[in-house]
Design a protein around this motif. Structure first.
Motif, PDB file in Angstrom:
ATOM      1  N   TYR A   1      -8.017   0.763   2.662  1.00 34.72           N
ATOM      2  CA  TYR A   1      -7.347   0.277   1.450  1.00 34.72           C
ATOM      3  C   TYR A   1      -7.841  -1.152   1.236  1.00 34.72           C
ATOM      4  O   TYR A   1      -7.302  -2.099   1.797  1.00 34.72           O
ATOM      5  CB  TYR A   1      -5.824   0.308   1.614  1.00 34.72           C
TER       6      TYR A   1
ATOM      7  N   LEU B   1      -6.995   5.726  -1.884  1.00 33.40           N
ATOM      8  CA  LEU B   1      -5.566   5.905  -2.177  1.00 33.40           C
ATOM      9  C   LEU B   1      -5.433   6.720  -3.464  1.00 33.40           C
ATOM     10  O   LEU B   1      -5.984   6.363  -4.499  1.00 33.40           O
ATOM     11  CB  LEU B   1      -4.864   4.546  -2.350  1.00 33.40           C
ATOM     12  N   ALA B   2      -4.675   7.825  -3.367  1.00 37.97           N
ATOM     13  CA  ALA B   2      -4.581   8.738  -4.507  1.00 37.97           C
ATOM     14  C   ALA B   2      -3.625   8.204  -5.565  1.00 37.97           C
ATOM     15  O   ALA B   2      -2.623   7.574  -5.248  1.00 37.97           O
ATOM     16  CB  ALA B   2      -4.102  10.104  -4.017  1.00 37.97           C
TER      17      ALA B   2
ATOM     18  N   GLU C   1      -8.943   9.686  -8.248  1.00 40.17           N
ATOM     19  CA  GLU C   1      -8.641  10.101  -6.878  1.00 40.17           C
ATOM     20  C   GLU C   1      -7.244  10.720  -6.854  1.00 40.17           C
ATOM     21  O   GLU C   1      -6.265  10.064  -7.217  1.00 40.17           O
ATOM     22  CB  GLU C   1      -8.685   8.846  -5.993  1.00 40.17           C
ATOM     23  N   VAL C   2      -7.152  11.996  -6.469  1.00 38.32           N
ATOM     24  CA  VAL C   2      -5.840  12.630  -6.352  1.00 38.32           C
ATOM     25  C   VAL C   2      -5.750  13.396  -5.038  1.00 38.32           C
ATOM     26  O   VAL C   2      -6.773  13.688  -4.413  1.00 38.32           O
ATOM     27  CB  VAL C   2      -5.551  13.614  -7.519  1.00 38.32           C
ATOM     28  N   ARG C   3      -4.545  13.727  -4.646  1.00 40.00           N
ATOM     29  CA  ARG C   3      -4.328  14.534  -3.438  1.00 40.00           C
ATOM     30  C   ARG C   3      -4.354  15.995  -3.863  1.00 40.00           C
ATOM     31  O   ARG C   3      -3.424  16.466  -4.508  1.00 40.00           O
ATOM     32  CB  ARG C   3      -2.960  14.191  -2.820  1.00 40.00           C
TER      33      ARG C   3
ATOM     34  N   HIS D   1       0.891  -1.151   0.000  1.00 38.27           N
ATOM     35  CA  HIS D   1       0.000   0.000   0.000  1.00 38.27           C
ATOM     36  C   HIS D   1       0.934   1.206   0.000  1.00 38.27           C
ATOM     37  O   HIS D   1       1.574   1.509   0.993  1.00 38.27           O
ATOM     38  CB  HIS D   1      -0.858  -0.028   1.272  1.00 38.27           C
TER      39      HIS D   1
ATOM     40  N   ARG E   1      -0.720   8.941  -7.996  1.00 36.19           N
ATOM     41  CA  ARG E   1       0.373   9.900  -7.771  1.00 36.19           C
ATOM     42  C   ARG E   1       0.839  10.581  -9.060  1.00 36.19           C
ATOM     43  O   ARG E   1       0.921   9.942 -10.102  1.00 36.19           O
ATOM     44  CB  ARG E   1       1.565   9.181  -7.149  1.00 36.19           C
TER      45      ARG E   1
ATOM     46  N   ARG F   1      -4.664  13.620   3.795  1.00 34.70           N
ATOM     47  CA  ARG F   1      -3.870  12.529   3.217  1.00 34.70           C
ATOM     48  C   ARG F   1      -2.453  12.529   3.768  1.00 34.70           C
ATOM     49  O   ARG F   1      -1.819  13.578   3.882  1.00 34.70           O
ATOM     50  CB  ARG F   1      -3.799  12.681   1.701  1.00 34.70           C
TER      51      ARG F   1
ATOM     52  N   TRP G   1      -0.475   8.243  -1.053  1.00 30.65           N
ATOM     53  CA  TRP G   1      -1.166   9.192  -0.164  1.00 30.65           C
ATOM     54  C   TRP G   1      -2.596   8.723   0.060  1.00 30.65           C
ATOM     55  O   TRP G   1      -3.382   8.669  -0.873  1.00 30.65           O
ATOM     56  CB  TRP G   1      -1.167  10.580  -0.794  1.00 30.65           C
ATOM     57  N   ASN G   2      -2.904   8.440   1.322  1.00 31.58           N
ATOM     58  CA  ASN G   2      -4.251   7.982   1.631  1.00 31.58           C
ATOM     59  C   ASN G   2      -4.842   8.804   2.779  1.00 31.58           C
ATOM     60  O   ASN G   2      -4.109   9.426   3.555  1.00 31.58           O
ATOM     61  CB  ASN G   2      -4.234   6.484   1.963  1.00 31.58           C
TER      62      ASN G   2
ATOM     63  N   ASP H   1       3.349  14.688  -5.678  1.00 27.75           N
ATOM     64  CA  ASP H   1       3.220  13.619  -4.688  1.00 27.75           C
ATOM     65  C   ASP H   1       4.562  12.984  -4.356  1.00 27.75           C
ATOM     66  O   ASP H   1       4.745  12.414  -3.277  1.00 27.75           O
ATOM     67  CB  ASP H   1       2.257  12.553  -5.199  1.00 27.75           C
TER      68      ASP H   1
END
Lengths: 221, 257
Positions: free
Chosen positions: A175, B3-4, B254-256, A129, B6, A152, A132-133, B46
C-alpha cells in the motif's frame, strides 16, 4: 471434554465478530470462550489475541488486567493467533501515542504509514489503509492451507509492523510501501488484516487455525 | 494499487425488515435482512451498510437484533447508520456486531459527538455521513452545502469545509450522498465527489444516483471515490454485485473478484 479456544478480552474493541467467526469454523468438541481470566487463558488449548484501538490503551489494559506474562507464556507454548492490534503489540515498540513499549515477543518497531520516509510512496493514498488488499505468502505455513497466494483480506489500520528478523515474515502487502502483513514463528501466527471479516478466505484461515498443531511445518498434501 | 475499490450494497431497514423491495430470484423472503445480507455476501459484496429508517423510537431495538443476526452469519464488514445520537448508541451497535457506525444528522447538531466517539472507540469505527446539495447557480463557482431532514433543510454549512472538519474531529471515513442525485438514477454528482475526495485524507464512499454499472466506475475513475454505495440497482435484480465488479474491472479498476 471440550478443548477451549480462548479469545483474549482486554476491553479493546468488540470481540463478538471474532467469536462468531471462530464458532462458525470450530471443530467438533471445540469451545470458543471470550475471556480476560488468566486461568482460563492458561488452561485453553488455543489462544486468539485480537484488538483494536489505541496502542497505549491496549498495553495499559493488558497490564491492568495482569495479562502480559500469561500472553508471553502462552505465545511460547500454544497455537496463538494475533489479529490487527494483537499483531502489532507483539513487537518491541510502537510509534503510536508518542511511543509505547509493547510485549517484545519479536524485535521490531510498529511504524506509521505517513512517516516522512514514506512520504513520496504514500502520496495521494488515504489513511487508514481500509479495504481488501492482497497478501503475498512469503513462506509456506499450515495456516495458508487452501488459500491461494495473493488472496485479498480485509484491512483497517494506520500503523504497520516492521520486524527486524526477515525469517518471521509470512506475508507481505503493498500500500504505497510494501509492509509485513503476517508474521509467523513457532506456534505464533499474527495477521494485520481481519480474518473474521475477510469472507471465505478469512474463514479458511481461522479453520486452519482450529486444526493447527502449532508447528510451522507446512503439511505437504 | 492493489487495494481494491469497494462495492457496498445499502439496505434500508424499517422495523427489522428490509424495505424498498429486494428482489432476488432464489430468495424466499426478500424482507429478511439476514437472507439478503447472505445473498450479497455470496455475490462478493465488499461490505454492507444498513440504514435504519424506523420512524418510531419504540421500535429502534429491532435494528440491534438485525445487526446481531447478520453479524453471526456474514463475515464481511458491516456499517450501521440511522438514528445514532450518542456514544451509547455507537457502543450498542458495535457490540451487536457492527464494524462501523455512520453518524449523520447528530454530527451536524453536535459535532463533538464525532470527536468523543472517535476517541472512545477509534476513528476506524466512525463514518460520518454527509448529505450535500449544490447551492451554486449555473455559471457560478461550484458550491455544495450540508442538508438535513432528507435533503429538505439547509444548514448553511459548506460541504467541503464540513468534511474536512469531521476528519479533524476523528471521522475514519466519509459517506457522501448527493441529495440532488439520490433516487434519480442519473449517476453520482462527480464534481462533488471529486471535491470531497481531494479535500480529505480518509476514504470517501460515493452515494446517491447510481442507475447503471458505468456510474459506479465513474464514481471511482472521475470522482476519486474509494468505495461506491448503491441500493436500488442491486435490490431490484437489475445487476448483481458480481456484474458490477466485472464492469469495474473492465474499466481497469482494481476490485476483489
Amino acid at each position: 471434554m471440550h478443548s477451549v479456544i480462548a479469545i483474549v478480552d482486554y476491553g479493546m474493541g468488540n470481540l463478538r465478530s471474532v467469536a462468531k467467526a471462530l464458532e462458525h469454523v470450530a471443530q467438533p468438541g471445540q469451545q470458543v470462550v471470550v475471556t480476560s481470566d488468566a486461568a482460563v487463558i492458561n488452561a485453553a488449548e488455543r489462544i486468539v489475541f485480537p484488538g483494536q484501538g489505541a496502542a497505549r490503551d491496549c498495553m495499559l489494559q493488558l497490564e491492568t488486567l495482569g495479562l502480559t506474562d500469561i500472553l508471553k507464556q502462552t505465545a511460547a507454548e500454544k497455537p496463538f493467533l494475533g489479529i490487527c492490534m494483537g499483531m502489532q503489540v507483539l513487537l518491541t515498540h510502537t510509534e503510536e501515542n508518542q511511543g509505547v513499549d509493547c510485549l517484545n515477543l519479536f524485535s521490531g518497531e510498529v511504524r506509521i504509514f505517513t512517516a516522512e520516509k514514506n512520504r513520496v510512496a504514500m502520496q495521494g493514498l488515504k489513511i487508514p489503509h481500509m479495504g481488501w488488499n492482497n497478501v503475498a505468502q512469503t513462506q509456506p505455513h499450515p495456516l495458508w492451507q487452501g488459500i491461494s497466494d495473493n488472496s485479498r483480506f480485509y484491512f483497517v489500520h494506520s500503523y504497520y509492523a516492521d520486524p527486524e528478523q526477515a525469517e518471521i515474515v509470512a506475508g507481505k502487502t503493498r500500500y504505497g510501501i510494501e509492509f509485513v502483513s503476517v508474521i509467523a514463528q513457532g506456534n505464533v501466527f499474527a495477521t494485520q488484516f481481519h480474518p473474521e471479516k475477510s469472507a471465505h478466505d478469512g474463514l479458511q484461515l481461522l479453520s486452519n487455525f482450529t486444526q493447527w498443531d502449532g508447528s510451522s511445518q507446512a503439511h505437504l498434501t | 494499487m492493489p487495494l481494491a475499490k469497494r462495492i457496498i450494497p445499502c439496505l434500508d431497514v424499517d422495523n427489522g425488515r428490509v424495505v424498498k423491495g429486494v428482489q432476488f430470484v432464489d430468495i424466499r423472503d426478500a424482507g429478511d435482512p439476514v437472507e439478503v445480507a447472505r445473498r450479497y455476501d455470496k455475490e462478493g459484496a465488499d461490505e454492507l451498510t444498513f440504514l435504519d429508517i424506523t420512524a418510531s423510537s419504540d421500535n429502534r431495538d429491532t435494528i440491534i437484533h438485525v445487526v446481531e443476526h447478520v453479524a453471526d452469519e456474514v463475515f464481511i464488514p458491516l456499517t450501521v447508520g440511522g438514528g445514532i445520537r450518542s456514544v451509547a448508541d455507537v457502543r450498542i451497535m458495535l457490540n451487536a456486531g457492527a464494524d462501523k457506525v455512520a453518524i449523520n444528522t447528530a454530527a451536524v447538531f453536535n459535532p463533538e459527538l464525532v470527536r468523543e466517539t472517535a476517541h472512545k472507540v477509534g476513528s476506524q469505527c466512525i463514518v460520518v455521513a454527509i448529505d450535500a446539495r449544490q447551492v451554486s447557480r449555473e455559471g457560478e463557482v461550484l458550491k455544495w452545502e450540508i442538508f438535513t431532514h432528507g435533503g429538505r433543510k439547509s444548514t448553511g454549512l459548506d460541504a467541503i469545509a464540513w468534511a474536512q472538519k469531521m476528519v479533524d474531529y476523528g471521522a475514519g471515513e466519509i459517506l457522501l450522498t448527493s441529495m440532488d442525485r439520490d433516487g434519480t438514477k442519473t449517476g453520482f454528482d462527480i464534481p462533488l465527489t471529486r471535491a470531497i475526495a481531494d479535500a480529505v485524507s480518509v476514504p470517501v464512499i460515493a452515494s446517491g444516483g447510481v442507475g447503471n454499472l458505468d456510474h459506479l466506475a465513474a464514481g471511482v475513475l472521475e470522482g476519486g471515490a474509494d468505495a461506491v454505495l448503491a441500493a436500488s440497482i442491486f435490490h431490484f435484480g437489475e445487476y448483481s454485485v458480481q456484474q458490477a465488479k466485472q464492469k469495474m474491472a473492465e474499466y481497469g479498476i482494481e476490485v476483489r473478484l
